[in-house]
Design a protein around this motif. Structure first.
Motif, PDB file in Angstrom:
ATOM      1  N   ASP A 168       0.837  -1.209   0.000  1.00 19.05           N
ATOM      2  CA  ASP A 168       0.000   0.000   0.000  1.00 19.05           C
ATOM      3  C   ASP A 168       0.868   1.254   0.000  1.00 19.05           C
ATOM      4  O   ASP A 168       0.606   2.224  -0.731  1.00 19.05           O
ATOM      5  CB  ASP A 168      -0.913   0.011   1.224  1.00 19.05           C
ATOM      6  CG  ASP A 168      -2.002  -1.031   1.151  1.00 19.05           C
ATOM      7  OD1 ASP A 168      -2.364  -1.430   0.025  1.00 19.05           O
ATOM      8  OD2 ASP A 168      -2.489  -1.457   2.211  1.00 19.05           O
ATOM      9  N   LYS A 169       1.894   1.235   0.821  1.00 19.10           N
ATOM     10  CA  LYS A 169       2.786   2.397   0.916  1.00 19.10           C
ATOM     11  C   LYS A 169       3.558   2.602  -0.380  1.00 19.10           C
ATOM     12  O   LYS A 169       3.777   3.743  -0.820  1.00 19.10           O
ATOM     13  CB  LYS A 169       3.757   2.202   2.080  1.00 19.10           C
ATOM     14  CG  LYS A 169       3.064   2.190   3.448  1.00 19.10           C
ATOM     15  CD  LYS A 169       4.057   1.937   4.567  1.00 19.10           C
ATOM     16  CE  LYS A 169       3.371   1.876   5.927  1.00 19.10           C
ATOM     17  NZ  LYS A 169       4.323   1.586   7.021  1.00 19.10           N
ATOM     18  N   ASN A 170       3.966   1.500  -1.001  1.00 15.72           N
ATOM     19  CA  ASN A 170       4.677   1.617  -2.289  1.00 15.72           C
ATOM     20  C   ASN A 170       3.760   2.179  -3.362  1.00 15.72           C
ATOM     21  O   ASN A 170       4.175   3.010  -4.189  1.00 15.72           O
ATOM     22  CB  ASN A 170       5.206   0.247  -2.717  1.00 15.72           C
ATOM     23  CG  ASN A 170       6.336  -0.246  -1.816  1.00 15.72           C
ATOM     24  OD1 ASN A 170       7.004   0.554  -1.162  1.00 15.72           O
ATOM     25  ND2 ASN A 170       6.547  -1.556  -1.773  1.00 15.72           N
ATOM     26  N   ALA A 171       2.510   1.719  -3.371  1.00 12.98           N
ATOM     27  CA  ALA A 171       1.550   2.214  -4.352  1.00 12.98           C
ATOM     28  C   ALA A 171       1.309   3.704  -4.151  1.00 12.98           C
ATOM     29  O   ALA A 171       1.209   4.477  -5.109  1.00 12.98           O
ATOM     30  CB  ALA A 171       0.237   1.439  -4.221  1.00 12.98           C
ATOM     31  N   LEU A 172       1.209   4.131  -2.888  1.00  8.12           N
ATOM     32  CA  LEU A 172       1.000   5.550  -2.592  1.00  8.12           C
ATOM     33  C   LEU A 172       2.196   6.380  -3.051  1.00  8.12           C
ATOM     34  O   LEU A 172       2.037   7.477  -3.601  1.00  8.12           O
ATOM     35  CB  LEU A 172       0.763   5.737  -1.093  1.00  8.12           C
ATOM     36  CG  LEU A 172       0.574   7.171  -0.606  1.00  8.12           C
ATOM     37  CD1 LEU A 172      -0.592   7.843  -1.315  1.00  8.12           C
ATOM     38  CD2 LEU A 172       0.380   7.217   0.906  1.00  8.12           C
ATOM     39  N   ALA A 173       3.392   5.861  -2.831  1.00  9.11           N
ATOM     40  CA  ALA A 173       4.590   6.582  -3.263  1.00  9.11           C
ATOM     41  C   ALA A 173       4.595   6.757  -4.779  1.00  9.11           C
ATOM     42  O   ALA A 173       4.940   7.838  -5.296  1.00  9.11           O
ATOM     43  CB  ALA A 173       5.830   5.837  -2.797  1.00  9.11           C
ATOM     44  N   LYS A 174       4.215   5.700  -5.526  1.00  7.58           N
ATOM     45  CA  LYS A 174       4.152   5.797  -6.990  1.00  7.58           C
ATOM     46  C   LYS A 174       3.084   6.792  -7.417  1.00  7.58           C
ATOM     47  O   LYS A 174       3.289   7.604  -8.330  1.00  7.58           O
ATOM     48  CB  LYS A 174       3.842   4.415  -7.575  1.00  7.58           C
ATOM     49  CG  LYS A 174       4.979   3.412  -7.466  1.00  7.58           C
ATOM     50  CD  LYS A 174       6.112   3.779  -8.419  1.00  7.58           C
ATOM     51  CE  LYS A 174       7.205   2.707  -8.394  1.00  7.58           C
ATOM     52  NZ  LYS A 174       8.326   3.048  -9.310  1.00  7.58           N
ATOM     53  N   ALA A 175       1.932   6.739  -6.742  1.00  7.50           N
ATOM     54  CA  ALA A 175       0.834   7.639  -7.090  1.00  7.50           C
ATOM     55  C   ALA A 175       1.239   9.095  -6.870  1.00  7.50           C
ATOM     56  O   ALA A 175       0.935   9.974  -7.688  1.00  7.50           O
ATOM     57  CB  ALA A 175      -0.396   7.295  -6.253  1.00  7.50           C
ATOM     58  N   GLU A 176       1.931   9.366  -5.773  1.00  8.49           N
ATOM     59  CA  GLU A 176       2.394  10.739  -5.498  1.00  8.49           C
ATOM     60  C   GLU A 176       3.389  11.190  -6.562  1.00  8.49           C
ATOM     61  O   GLU A 176       3.404  12.365  -6.964  1.00  8.49           O
ATOM     62  CB  GLU A 176       3.024  10.801  -4.110  1.00  8.49           C
ATOM     63  CG  GLU A 176       2.006  10.666  -2.979  1.00  8.49           C
ATOM     64  CD  GLU A 176       2.667  10.617  -1.616  1.00  8.49           C
ATOM     65  OE1 GLU A 176       3.905  10.395  -1.560  1.00  8.49           O
ATOM     66  OE2 GLU A 176       1.958  10.787  -0.604  1.00  8.49           O
ATOM     67  N   SER A 177       4.212  10.267  -7.036  1.00  9.91           N
ATOM     68  CA  SER A 177       5.184  10.595  -8.072  1.00  9.91           C
ATOM     69  C   SER A 177       4.481  10.952  -9.381  1.00  9.91           C
ATOM     70  O   SER A 177       4.806  11.950 -10.032  1.00  9.91           O
ATOM     71  CB  SER A 177       6.130   9.409  -8.286  1.00  9.91           C
ATOM     72  OG  SER A 177       7.022   9.665  -9.349  1.00  9.91           O
ATOM     73  N   TYR A 178       3.485  10.152  -9.780  1.00  9.20           N
ATOM     74  CA  TYR A 178       2.737  10.432 -11.007  1.00  9.20           C
ATOM     75  C   TYR A 178       1.978  11.751 -10.898  1.00  9.20           C
ATOM     76  O   TYR A 178       1.880  12.518 -11.857  1.00  9.20           O
ATOM     77  CB  TYR A 178       1.742   9.289 -11.299  1.00  9.20           C
ATOM     78  CG  TYR A 178       2.394   8.019 -11.793  1.00  9.20           C
ATOM     79  CD1 TYR A 178       3.310   8.049 -12.846  1.00  9.20           C
ATOM     80  CD2 TYR A 178       2.082   6.788 -11.209  1.00  9.20           C
ATOM     81  CE1 TYR A 178       3.916   6.881 -13.291  1.00  9.20           C
ATOM     82  CE2 TYR A 178       2.684   5.629 -11.647  1.00  9.20           C
ATOM     83  CZ  TYR A 178       3.595   5.670 -12.696  1.00  9.20           C
ATOM     84  OH  TYR A 178       4.191   4.529 -13.143  1.00  9.20           O
ATOM     85  N   SER A 179       1.436  12.023  -9.683  1.00  4.70           N
ATOM     86  CA  SER A 179       0.644  13.243  -9.495  1.00  4.70           C
ATOM     87  C   SER A 179       1.508  14.490  -9.547  1.00  4.70           C
ATOM     88  O   SER A 179       1.132  15.489 -10.173  1.00  4.70           O
ATOM     89  CB  SER A 179      -0.090  13.164  -8.165  1.00  4.70           C
ATOM     90  OG  SER A 179      -0.807  14.354  -7.920  1.00  4.70           O
TER      91      SER A 179
END
Length: 241
Positions: free
Chosen positions: A194-205
């Motif tokens: 979950d934390k890895n997915a959030l980190a990727k999402a923040e990067s894309y955003s």
């Protein structure tokens, strides 16, 4: 103060007698006696400053010794002048110390106001803590005179924002003014994925300015990040606004 003034007066007189005897080439016995007397008064002044009790004891001892010496002189038929001086000096010191002791203000405990006395004698009211599960905790604490402390914890069973527990437990009698702590849920604790997915999402955003739906598709795409739908949804839901 009287002792110090006597010391100064005798000191000045002793110095005057000493100078006068030197000028006239006369014996300086009178000057020596006067200076010795000034020294005695100075010692008495120091003892009085250190402790009034010690000053009083000194007078008592001098008085008793003077009487003893007076009796001795009577039996030996010797001059009684020194004995009388000791008795008078002891009586003067003892009486003076008693006057000082009586005149000094004694420390008294501060008066307690009537309100404070009533508060001390009045028993502190105890109130039974309610079950705050389905109650507005803040409103209940305000109405019943308690302080509220809110805590947030992860929970696998309680949805985010839901009630987990309270401390002390419902039914406990507690003094007014005490603190009641209520624990609310922050939802399930995120996994590492979950934390890895959030980190990727923040990067894309932040770097690519992608929309939330586009980020979700990228995270779940088999050609993209390959996260599960739950992990991608957690990341999208927790993106900064």
């Amino acid at each position: 103060m009287i002792l110090f003034l006597l010391f100064l007066v005798l000191l000045v007189l002793g110095i005057v007698y000493f100078i006068k005897s030197k000028k006239n080439n006369e014996p300086n016995d009178k000057a020596k006696k006067t200076l010795m007397a000034s020294l005695v008064f100075f010692v008495l002044f120091v003892i009085r400053c250190v402790s009034v009790d010690a000053f009083m004891m000194l007078g008592f001892i001098s008085f008793v010794l003077g009487i003893g010496y007076f009796v001795y002189c009577l039996f030996k038929k010797q001059p009684k002048k020194k004995a009388i001086c000791m008795i008078l000096a002891g009586f003067f010191i003892f009486g003076y110390a008693g006057c000082i002791s009586d005149s000094e203000p004694t420390e008294s405990s501060p008066e307690v106001s009537t309100t404070e006395k009533v508060e001390k004698t009045k028993k502190v009211e105890k109130v039974e803590v309610a079950d705050l599960r389905n109650t507005d905790a803040q409103a209940w604490c305000d109405q019943n005179g308690f302080k509220l402390s809110k805590e947030e914890d992860f929970s696998d069973n309680v949805a985010e924002g839901g009630f987990i527990s309270q401390s002390p437990a419902a039914g406990t009698k507690l003094e007014k003014g005490s603190t009641v702590t209520v624990h609310y849920s922050k939802g399930k604790e995120p996994t590492m994925e979950d934390k890895n997915a959030l980190a990727k999402a923040e990067s894309y955003s932040s770097m690519m300015h992608m929309s939330r739906s586009a980020i979700y598709d990228q995270l779940t795409s088999s050609y993209g990040e390959k996260f599960t739908a739950e992990e991608a949804q957690y990341a999208v839901d927790n993106l900064p606004q």
